[in-house]
Design a protein around this motif. Structure first.
Motif, PDB file in Angstrom:
ATOM      1  N   LYS A  92      23.036  73.724  60.084  1.00 21.35           N
ATOM      2  CA  LYS A  92      23.380  73.993  61.491  1.00 21.35           C
ATOM      3  C   LYS A  92      23.432  75.492  61.743  1.00 21.35           C
ATOM      4  O   LYS A  92      22.838  75.994  62.716  1.00 21.35           O
ATOM      5  CB  LYS A  92      24.734  73.359  61.824  1.00 21.35           C
ATOM      6  CG  LYS A  92      25.209  73.629  63.250  1.00 21.35           C
ATOM      7  CD  LYS A  92      26.657  73.207  63.469  1.00 21.35           C
ATOM      8  CE  LYS A  92      27.616  74.236  62.902  1.00 21.35           C
ATOM      9  NZ  LYS A  92      29.037  73.911  63.231  1.00 21.35           N
ATOM     10  N   TRP A  93      24.117  76.219  60.863  1.00 19.17           N
ATOM     11  CA  TRP A  93      24.247  77.662  61.057  1.00 19.17           C
ATOM     12  C   TRP A  93      22.923  78.385  60.844  1.00 19.17           C
ATOM     13  O   TRP A  93      22.610  79.329  61.576  1.00 19.17           O
ATOM     14  CB  TRP A  93      25.319  78.222  60.118  1.00 19.17           C
ATOM     15  CG  TRP A  93      26.706  78.030  60.638  1.00 19.17           C
ATOM     16  CD1 TRP A  93      27.669  77.200  60.140  1.00 19.17           C
ATOM     17  CD2 TRP A  93      27.287  78.672  61.774  1.00 19.17           C
ATOM     18  NE1 TRP A  93      28.810  77.288  60.892  1.00 19.17           N
ATOM     19  CE2 TRP A  93      28.602  78.183  61.899  1.00 19.17           C
ATOM     20  CE3 TRP A  93      26.824  79.612  62.694  1.00 19.17           C
ATOM     21  CZ2 TRP A  93      29.454  78.611  62.919  1.00 19.17           C
ATOM     22  CZ3 TRP A  93      27.669  80.029  63.707  1.00 19.17           C
ATOM     23  CH2 TRP A  93      28.980  79.532  63.810  1.00 19.17           C
ATOM     24  N   SER A  95      19.977  77.185  61.445  1.00 16.50           N
ATOM     25  CA  SER A  95      19.159  76.896  62.627  1.00 16.50           C
ATOM     26  C   SER A  95      19.659  77.677  63.836  1.00 16.50           C
ATOM     27  O   SER A  95      18.869  78.265  64.591  1.00 16.50           O
ATOM     28  CB  SER A  95      19.175  75.394  62.923  1.00 16.50           C
ATOM     29  OG  SER A  95      18.643  74.663  61.848  1.00 16.50           O
ATOM     30  N   TRP A  96      20.979  77.684  64.027  1.00 17.92           N
ATOM     31  CA  TRP A  96      21.565  78.438  65.140  1.00 17.92           C
ATOM     32  C   TRP A  96      21.191  79.908  65.043  1.00 17.92           C
ATOM     33  O   TRP A  96      20.826  80.545  66.046  1.00 17.92           O
ATOM     34  CB  TRP A  96      23.087  78.263  65.107  1.00 17.92           C
ATOM     35  CG  TRP A  96      23.846  79.045  66.141  1.00 17.92           C
ATOM     36  CD1 TRP A  96      24.107  78.677  67.429  1.00 17.92           C
ATOM     37  CD2 TRP A  96      24.456  80.336  65.971  1.00 17.92           C
ATOM     38  NE1 TRP A  96      24.842  79.646  68.076  1.00 17.92           N
ATOM     39  CE2 TRP A  96      25.068  80.683  67.194  1.00 17.92           C
ATOM     40  CE3 TRP A  96      24.546  81.227  64.902  1.00 17.92           C
ATOM     41  CZ2 TRP A  96      25.759  81.876  67.384  1.00 17.92           C
ATOM     42  CZ3 TRP A  96      25.236  82.424  65.085  1.00 17.92           C
ATOM     43  CH2 TRP A  96      25.824  82.739  66.314  1.00 17.92           C
ATOM     44  N   ASN A  97      21.259  80.437  63.843  1.00 15.47           N
ATOM     45  CA  ASN A  97      20.948  81.841  63.640  1.00 15.47           C
ATOM     46  C   ASN A  97      19.489  82.146  63.970  1.00 15.47           C
ATOM     47  O   ASN A  97      19.178  83.116  64.666  1.00 15.47           O
ATOM     48  CB  ASN A  97      21.254  82.224  62.195  1.00 15.47           C
ATOM     49  CG  ASN A  97      21.132  83.698  61.946  1.00 15.47           C
ATOM     50  OD1 ASN A  97      21.763  84.511  62.618  1.00 15.47           O
ATOM     51  ND2 ASN A  97      20.309  84.071  60.974  1.00 15.47           N
ATOM     52  N   GLU A  99      17.417  80.440  65.849  1.00 17.92           N
ATOM     53  CA  GLU A  99      17.050  80.149  67.232  1.00 17.92           C
ATOM     54  C   GLU A  99      17.782  81.019  68.250  1.00 17.92           C
ATOM     55  O   GLU A  99      17.291  81.216  69.360  1.00 17.92           O
ATOM     56  CB  GLU A  99      17.340  78.675  67.549  1.00 17.92           C
ATOM     57  CG  GLU A  99      16.462  77.695  66.783  1.00 17.92           C
ATOM     58  CD  GLU A  99      14.985  77.859  67.120  1.00 17.92           C
ATOM     59  OE1 GLU A  99      14.670  78.098  68.304  1.00 17.92           O
ATOM     60  OE2 GLU A  99      14.165  77.773  66.198  1.00 17.92           O
ATOM     61  N   HIS A 100      18.946  81.540  67.867  1.00 17.52           N
ATOM     62  CA  HIS A 100      19.775  82.231  68.855  1.00 17.52           C
ATOM     63  C   HIS A 100      20.229  83.622  68.419  1.00 17.52           C
ATOM     64  O   HIS A 100      19.905  84.607  69.074  1.00 17.52           O
ATOM     65  CB  HIS A 100      21.012  81.382  69.189  1.00 17.52           C
ATOM     66  CG  HIS A 100      20.686  80.005  69.661  1.00 17.52           C
ATOM     67  ND1 HIS A 100      19.925  79.760  70.787  1.00 17.52           N
ATOM     68  CD2 HIS A 100      20.991  78.779  69.151  1.00 17.52           C
ATOM     69  CE1 HIS A 100      19.785  78.453  70.963  1.00 17.52           C
ATOM     70  NE2 HIS A 100      20.422  77.843  69.984  1.00 17.52           N
ATOM     71  N   PHE A 138      26.082  84.608  72.380  1.00 19.22           N
ATOM     72  CA  PHE A 138      26.137  84.044  71.032  1.00 19.22           C
ATOM     73  C   PHE A 138      27.054  84.862  70.125  1.00 19.22           C
ATOM     74  O   PHE A 138      27.627  84.325  69.170  1.00 19.22           O
ATOM     75  CB  PHE A 138      24.729  83.926  70.457  1.00 19.22           C
ATOM     76  CG  PHE A 138      23.858  82.996  71.246  1.00 19.22           C
ATOM     77  CD1 PHE A 138      24.153  81.651  71.317  1.00 19.22           C
ATOM     78  CD2 PHE A 138      22.772  83.479  71.959  1.00 19.22           C
ATOM     79  CE1 PHE A 138      23.374  80.789  72.072  1.00 19.22           C
ATOM     80  CE2 PHE A 138      21.986  82.627  72.710  1.00 19.22           C
ATOM     81  CZ  PHE A 138      22.280  81.272  72.760  1.00 19.22           C
TER      82      PHE A 138
END
Length: 209
Positions: A92-93, A95-97, A99-100, A138
């Motif tokens: 999750k982290w 992917s978040w990193n 993408e964002h 973010f």
């Protein structure tokens, strides 16, 4: 194993994990300034012409996040958790990193660090302004999620911490808006005490980007 790297943020992530887990890797520096990443021999390893890359027997891995996970899992390190639920949290982290957070912080890094280092011209002020606008909310998310936590997964250091924090040492230089976010500052200072994160590269052959 061979780990192909250069002194950039993505190279740092892979090299730091290799050092942290004491992986039996041969570090191979690919000099981006001389175009070595576009040489046929290297493109046979990573057809994207990017660094880092890892060769582990017949396995070839291109992306820094995947390399970190592979090295940690191979070493049976807690950087890649055993618990499947925590593995999903790491993903999750990551992917978040991608993408964002570092997606936009990386634009700031490119304009303020990479461009001057490689003589690529002046910063694109429009791109910089857009990146600051995109990344600011973010930054707030990251600070809230770190409230009451030592690391992103609580008390457990993982590859996610290395991935998400990789632009923070350049925050002042690149204009990353993290001032006043105390949880980020505390977390960043804590990561800075980890020797492999302080000094990830095998030798200071060039000024780090």
């Amino acid at each position: 194993m061979k780990l192909y790297y250069f002194e950039t943020i993505n190279g740092k992530k892979a090299c730091a994990v290799a050092k942290y887990v004491d992986a039996p890797v041969e570090f191979v520096r690919v000099d981006l300034s001389r175009g070595e990443h576009k040489a046929p021999d290297y493109l046979a390893i990573n057809p994207n012409g990017k660094i880092p890359a890892l060769e582990d027997g017949d396995i070839r891995i291109w992306e820094s996040n995947a390399i970190m996970c592979h090295l940690a899992r191979r070493a049976k390190s807690d950087l890649w958790p055993v618990d499947p639920a925590k593995q999903i949290e790491v993903m999750k982290w990551l992917s978040w990193n991608s993408e964002h957070f570092t997606r936009h912080a990386g634009t700031l890094y490119f304009n303020h660090v990479v461009k001057p280092k490689f003589g690529l011209g002046a910063a694109d002020e429009k791109a910089v302004a857009e990146a600051i606008g995109f990344v600011t909310p973010f930054v707030a998310v990251l600070d809230r999620e770190l409230e009451g936590r030592t690391f992103l997964l609580g008390d457990h250091l993982t590859v996610a911490d290395f991935a998400v924090s990789v632009t923070l040492p350049y925050a002042d230089k690149i204009g990353l808006p993290i001032k006043g976010y105390n949880n980020i500052a505390r977390w960043h200072a804590q990561l800075g005490q980890i020797p492999a994160w302080q000094d990830p590269f095998p030798a200071a052959k060039a000024a780090a980007a």
